[in-house]
Scaffold this active site. Structure first.
Site, PDB file in Angstrom:
ATOM      1  N   ASP A 106      -5.965   2.316  -3.088  1.00 59.87           N
ATOM      2  CA  ASP A 106      -7.207   2.270  -2.312  1.00 59.87           C
ATOM      3  C   ASP A 106      -7.543   3.550  -1.510  1.00 59.87           C
ATOM      4  O   ASP A 106      -8.736   3.773  -0.813  1.00 59.87           O
ATOM      5  CB  ASP A 106      -7.325   1.114  -1.464  1.00 59.87           C
ATOM      6  CG  ASP A 106      -6.097   0.744  -0.503  1.00 59.87           C
ATOM      7  OD1 ASP A 106      -5.219   1.589  -0.773  1.00 59.87           O
ATOM      8  OD2 ASP A 106      -6.242  -0.223   0.161  1.00 59.87           O
ATOM      9  N   ARG A 107      -6.639   4.323  -1.286  1.00 60.59           N
ATOM     10  CA  ARG A 107      -6.976   5.458  -0.608  1.00 60.59           C
ATOM     11  C   ARG A 107      -6.802   6.877  -1.307  1.00 60.59           C
ATOM     12  O   ARG A 107      -6.647   6.722  -2.626  1.00 60.59           O
ATOM     13  CB  ARG A 107      -5.466   5.709   0.234  1.00 60.59           C
ATOM     14  CG  ARG A 107      -5.169   4.805   1.368  1.00 60.59           C
ATOM     15  CD  ARG A 107      -4.191   5.134   2.130  1.00 60.59           C
ATOM     16  NE  ARG A 107      -3.963   4.074   3.222  1.00 60.59           N
ATOM     17  CZ  ARG A 107      -3.142   4.406   4.460  1.00 60.59           C
ATOM     18  NH1 ARG A 107      -2.809   5.447   4.636  1.00 60.59           N
ATOM     19  NH2 ARG A 107      -3.202   3.081   5.087  1.00 60.59           N
ATOM     20  N   LYS A 111     -11.743  -0.381  -0.081  1.00 57.36           N
ATOM     21  CA  LYS A 111     -11.800   1.076  -0.083  1.00 57.36           C
ATOM     22  C   LYS A 111     -11.294   1.432  -1.625  1.00 57.36           C
ATOM     23  O   LYS A 111     -10.588   0.664  -2.246  1.00 57.36           O
ATOM     24  CB  LYS A 111     -11.045   1.881   0.978  1.00 57.36           C
ATOM     25  CG  LYS A 111      -9.362   1.467   1.173  1.00 57.36           C
ATOM     26  CD  LYS A 111      -8.907   2.252   2.564  1.00 57.36           C
ATOM     27  CE  LYS A 111      -7.656   1.817   2.726  1.00 57.36           C
ATOM     28  NZ  LYS A 111      -7.179   0.540   3.563  1.00 57.36           N
ATOM     29  N   SER A 144       0.559  -1.245  -0.011  1.00 59.19           N
ATOM     30  CA  SER A 144      -0.013   0.124  -0.201  1.00 59.19           C
ATOM     31  C   SER A 144       0.833   1.338  -0.134  1.00 59.19           C
ATOM     32  O   SER A 144       1.788   1.494  -0.781  1.00 59.19           O
ATOM     33  CB  SER A 144      -0.936  -0.008   1.439  1.00 59.19           C
ATOM     34  OG  SER A 144      -1.861   0.930   1.145  1.00 59.19           O
ATOM     35  N   HIS A 145       0.686   2.164   0.918  1.00 58.31           N
ATOM     36  CA  HIS A 145       1.386   3.284   1.194  1.00 58.31           C
ATOM     37  C   HIS A 145       2.698   3.328   1.615  1.00 58.31           C
ATOM     38  O   HIS A 145       3.404   4.316   1.739  1.00 58.31           O
ATOM     39  CB  HIS A 145       0.522   4.358   2.080  1.00 58.31           C
ATOM     40  CG  HIS A 145       0.356   3.595   3.464  1.00 58.31           C
ATOM     41  ND1 HIS A 145      -0.380   2.554   3.661  1.00 58.31           N
ATOM     42  CD2 HIS A 145       0.964   3.761   4.720  1.00 58.31           C
ATOM     43  CE1 HIS A 145      -0.406   2.201   5.016  1.00 58.31           C
ATOM     44  NE2 HIS A 145       0.592   2.846   5.560  1.00 58.31           N
ATOM     45  N   ASP A 182      -2.985   6.271  -3.208  1.00 55.12           N
ATOM     46  CA  ASP A 182      -1.592   5.743  -2.741  1.00 55.12           C
ATOM     47  C   ASP A 182      -1.215   4.603  -3.517  1.00 55.12           C
ATOM     48  O   ASP A 182      -1.680   4.384  -4.371  1.00 55.12           O
ATOM     49  CB  ASP A 182      -1.976   5.112  -1.322  1.00 55.12           C
ATOM     50  CG  ASP A 182      -2.896   3.891  -1.372  1.00 55.12           C
ATOM     51  OD1 ASP A 182      -3.735   3.673  -2.233  1.00 55.12           O
ATOM     52  OD2 ASP A 182      -2.633   2.940  -0.528  1.00 55.12           O
ATOM     53  N   ASP A 221      -1.450   1.452  -3.671  1.00 52.47           N
ATOM     54  CA  ASP A 221      -2.455   0.433  -4.378  1.00 52.47           C
ATOM     55  C   ASP A 221      -3.580   1.028  -4.890  1.00 52.47           C
ATOM     56  O   ASP A 221      -4.644   0.163  -5.256  1.00 52.47           O
ATOM     57  CB  ASP A 221      -2.418  -0.837  -3.620  1.00 52.47           C
ATOM     58  CG  ASP A 221      -3.125  -0.561  -2.411  1.00 52.47           C
ATOM     59  OD1 ASP A 221      -2.864   0.695  -1.700  1.00 52.47           O
ATOM     60  OD2 ASP A 221      -3.690  -1.420  -1.528  1.00 52.47           O
TER      61      ASP A 221
HETATM   62  C1  VG1 Z   1      -3.653   1.915   8.311  1.00 54.51           C
HETATM   63  C2  VG1 Z   1      -4.792   2.664   8.525  1.00 54.51           C
HETATM   64  C3  VG1 Z   1      -6.043   1.866   8.314  1.00 54.51           C
HETATM   65  C4  VG1 Z   1      -5.906   1.055   7.120  1.00 54.51           C
HETATM   66  C5  VG1 Z   1      -4.694   0.600   6.932  1.00 54.51           C
HETATM   67  C6  VG1 Z   1      -4.623  -0.414   5.551  1.00 54.51           C
HETATM   68  O1  VG1 Z   1      -3.350   0.753   9.117  1.00 54.51           O
HETATM   69  O2  VG1 Z   1      -4.726   3.270   9.732  1.00 54.51           O
HETATM   70  O3  VG1 Z   1      -7.177   2.659   8.568  1.00 54.51           O
HETATM   71  O4  VG1 Z   1      -6.920   0.418   7.020  1.00 54.51           O
HETATM   72  O5  VG1 Z   1      -3.375   1.162   7.039  1.00 54.51           O
HETATM   73  O6  VG1 Z   1      -4.527   0.801   4.540  1.00 54.51           O
HETATM   74  P1  VG1 Z   1      -2.458   0.889  10.575  1.00 54.51           P
HETATM   75  O7  VG1 Z   1      -2.510  -0.115  11.271  1.00 54.51           O
HETATM   76  O8  VG1 Z   1      -1.080   1.211  10.069  1.00 54.51           O
HETATM   77  O9  VG1 Z   1      -2.917   2.221  11.432  1.00 54.51           O
HETATM   78  V1  VG1 Z   1      -3.865   0.325   3.158  1.00 54.51           V
HETATM   79  O10 VG1 Z   1      -4.115   1.467   1.894  1.00 54.51           O
HETATM   80  O11 VG1 Z   1      -2.373   0.125   3.662  1.00 54.51           O
HETATM   81  O12 VG1 Z   1      -4.520  -1.089   2.607  1.00 54.51           O
HETATM   82 CO    CO Z   2      -3.620   1.337   0.244  1.00 51.09          CO
END
Ligand code: VG1
Ligand code: CO
Length: 543
Positions: free
Chosen positions: A281-282, A376, A113-114, A277, A279
């Protein structure tokens, strides 16, 4: 071609976090690490012979290699067909779309992801179930348990397969269908939003800057926003996906999407700014010189949902993660629909959507989505905003100010302290928990503590219980402070501090969130010893 069973020994650290298994690339590169996890998934889900799998990732470093390994393992574990995005690419929401549309036996999504990519960066993998959503905890727990017992994995002896050209080719007796990663997703978006109205908006000179951050959404945004909706070429910036995201941190927030932020706070800023982001989804939404918090974005989308054709009949309900502000709750109340509060992570929304209890879901972490998929969806949120703007013909800021005047403003911010030593982060959490007995009834300046707890959640559909989901300090006036440890970081521990208060007076609603929350920020430090224990005076990222 020969199927081999390769001896292996279990790894201790293959526990999926908030959103799948995420580790440094070097960890994933260790012999049999990826293979063990994939075998644990296949064993856990008990692949029906001949089943179809969806497969794709965000294109980060290791994506292509990992896909080749997974294809050979899928062929050796009884899958009859794999749908894989061209070049190994599928954004997370597009993967969810493909799983649902073609009714596959779930899918594997390769993404961190990010988190940054590249040889020194992170890699990740997660299994999504046949509903298109991230596997619920009972499945991820079973995968983890299985990973600790593995003695071998199964793989087909075969050469790498061509992933760059559309079409079907065989791997042993399994068909590998290389699909256009954008087409199915774009078609779904056209079915939900008023593309004609948005085309008219752009034709009238409306400007957008969409920052794909050199991550997976570039091709999706170019196809949909520039080609199908007619935004001028160049509206999508950083649109070429790179294995290391151009050495950036593909996290659409005010810190990491600074190029977009500079554009949107400049004198000749376009009308709408958006970023996505790694992947896809954000999303982050900006107006001219104006930041929309993800919590407010969810509330505005909910309040205006019927302007989009896919939601014209209204919404069944809303769900938000616990740390997300209660702005959406106020809209739900007015609409007379239920609002659910779940732990952090999209997997907790799946049951509610499957049961038809909620249509819209959101997280404060730049995640918004609906039951059109089970993830998302960043671009979906941008298109929803475009649809709203095309119909209301007002600025982003005006829409927010009107929204606050109607519902009140939940003033909100998240402070992240990244890469803390684990014992320091745990110490802060322990100090807060240790203060629980003395907090209720105690006054801090204008704020008096009402209650404090460890958030836990009982799924209303299947009754499963998730504990330890964040420390909440709730104040008498409805304000709150939440402390939570991240489940997606890969370096030390990341502590998240969430702050929320409520402002009913329109005369004060336009203020800066950090100023409006200053007193709560100081209280959070007083209770937790955050600054002293961490040795930091300010957060790594403020949202
Ligand atoms: C973070 C965010 C959470 C989100 C998760 C995955 O998790 O706070 O809201 O669902 O990333 O997003 P954490 O445990 O680091 O707070 V993604 O775009 O990485 O699928
Ligand atoms: Co993501």
């Amino acid at each position: 071609m020969n199927i081999r069973s390769v001896a292996t020994t279990p790894f201790a650290d293959q526990k999926p976090g908030t959103s799948g298994l995420r580790k440094k690339v070097a960890v994933f590169r260790a012999p049999t690490y990826l293979e063990n996890f994939v075998q644990a998934v296949f064993d856990t889900i008990a692949v029906p012979p001949g089943a179809t799998l969806a497969l794709g990732g965000d294109g980060r470093y290791l994506n292509r290699e990992a896909i080749q390994v997974i294809l050979r393992m899928a062929a050796a574990n009884g899958f009859g067909r794999v749908l894989v995005g061209q070049g190994g690419i599928l954004s997370t929401p597009a993967a969810s779309c493909v799983i649902r549309k073609y009714r596959t036996f779930g899918g594997l999504i390769l993404s961190a992801s990010h988190n940054p990519g590249g040889p020194e960066g992170d890699f990740g993998i997660k299994y999504n179930t046949p509903n298109g959503g991230p596997a619920p905890e009972k499945i991820t727990d079973a995968i983890f348990a299985r990973s600790k017992l593995l003695t071998s994995y199964r793989i087909l002896d075969a050469d790498d397969i061509d992933l760059d050209h559309l079409g079907t080719r065989m791997l042993g007796s399994m068909g590998v269908e290389v699909i256009d990663p954008v087409a199915d997703y774009a078609e779904l978006m056209e079915s939900l939003f008023d593309f004609a109205a948005i085309r008219e908006l752009f034709a009238g000179g409306f400007g957008i800057c969409f920052d794909a951050m050199h991550a997976v959404t570039g091709p999706y945004a170019k196809e949909i926003i520039e080609r199908r909706l007619g935004a001028p070429a160049g509206s999508v910036i950083n649109g070429v996906p790179l294995e290391d995201f151009g050495e950036g941190h593909p996290d659409p927030n005010l810190t990491y999407a600074h190029q977009l932020v500079e554009i949107m706070y400049d004198v000749d800023a376009p009308d709408l700014g958006a970023a996505s982001d790694g992947d896809g989804d954000r999303n982050m939404i900006l107006g001219r010189g104006f930041f929309v918090t993800p919590s407010d974005s969810l509330a505005v989308i909910a309040a205006n949902a019927t302007l989009a054709p896919g939601y014209a009949r209204g919404i069944a309900g809303i769900a938000r993660s616990m740390p997300t502000s209660a702005a959406a709750d106020r809209v739900a109340k007015k609409l007379g629909v239920p609002c659910y509060e779940t732990p952090t992570g999209w997997k907790f929304f799946g049951n509610l959507m499957d049961a038809g209890q909620v249509t819209l879901c959101g997280e404060e972490s730049f995640g918004t989505g609906s039951d059109h998929v089970r993830e998302k969806d960043g671009l979906w949120a941008v298109l929803f905003w475009l649809n709203i703007l095309a119909r209301r013909r007002q600025s982003v800021e005006r829409i927010l100010l009107d929204h606050w005047a109607e519902f009140g403003r939940n003033v909100y911010s998240r402070h992240d302290y990244e890469a803390l030593p684990t014992d320091v982060a745990n110490g802060i959490m322990e100090q807060v928990r240790g203060a629980y007995a003395t907090l209720p009834g105690r006054a801090f300046g204008n704020y008096t503590v009402k209650a404090c707890d460890d958030f836990s959640y009982t799924d209303p559909i299947d009754g499963s219980v998730s504990t330890g989901q964040g420390l909440r300090i709730l104040f008498v006036d409805g304000s709150r402070i939440v402390f939570r440890l991240s489940g997606t970081g890969t370096e030390g521990a990341t502590l998240r501090l969430y702050l929320e208060s409520f402002e009913a007076d329109p005369a004060r609603q336009g203020g800066d969130a950090q100023l409006l929350l200053a007193e709560l920020i100081a209280i959070a430090d007083e209770i937790s010893g955050l600054y002293t224990r961490s040795g930091r005076q300010r957060p790594t990222v403020i949202t």
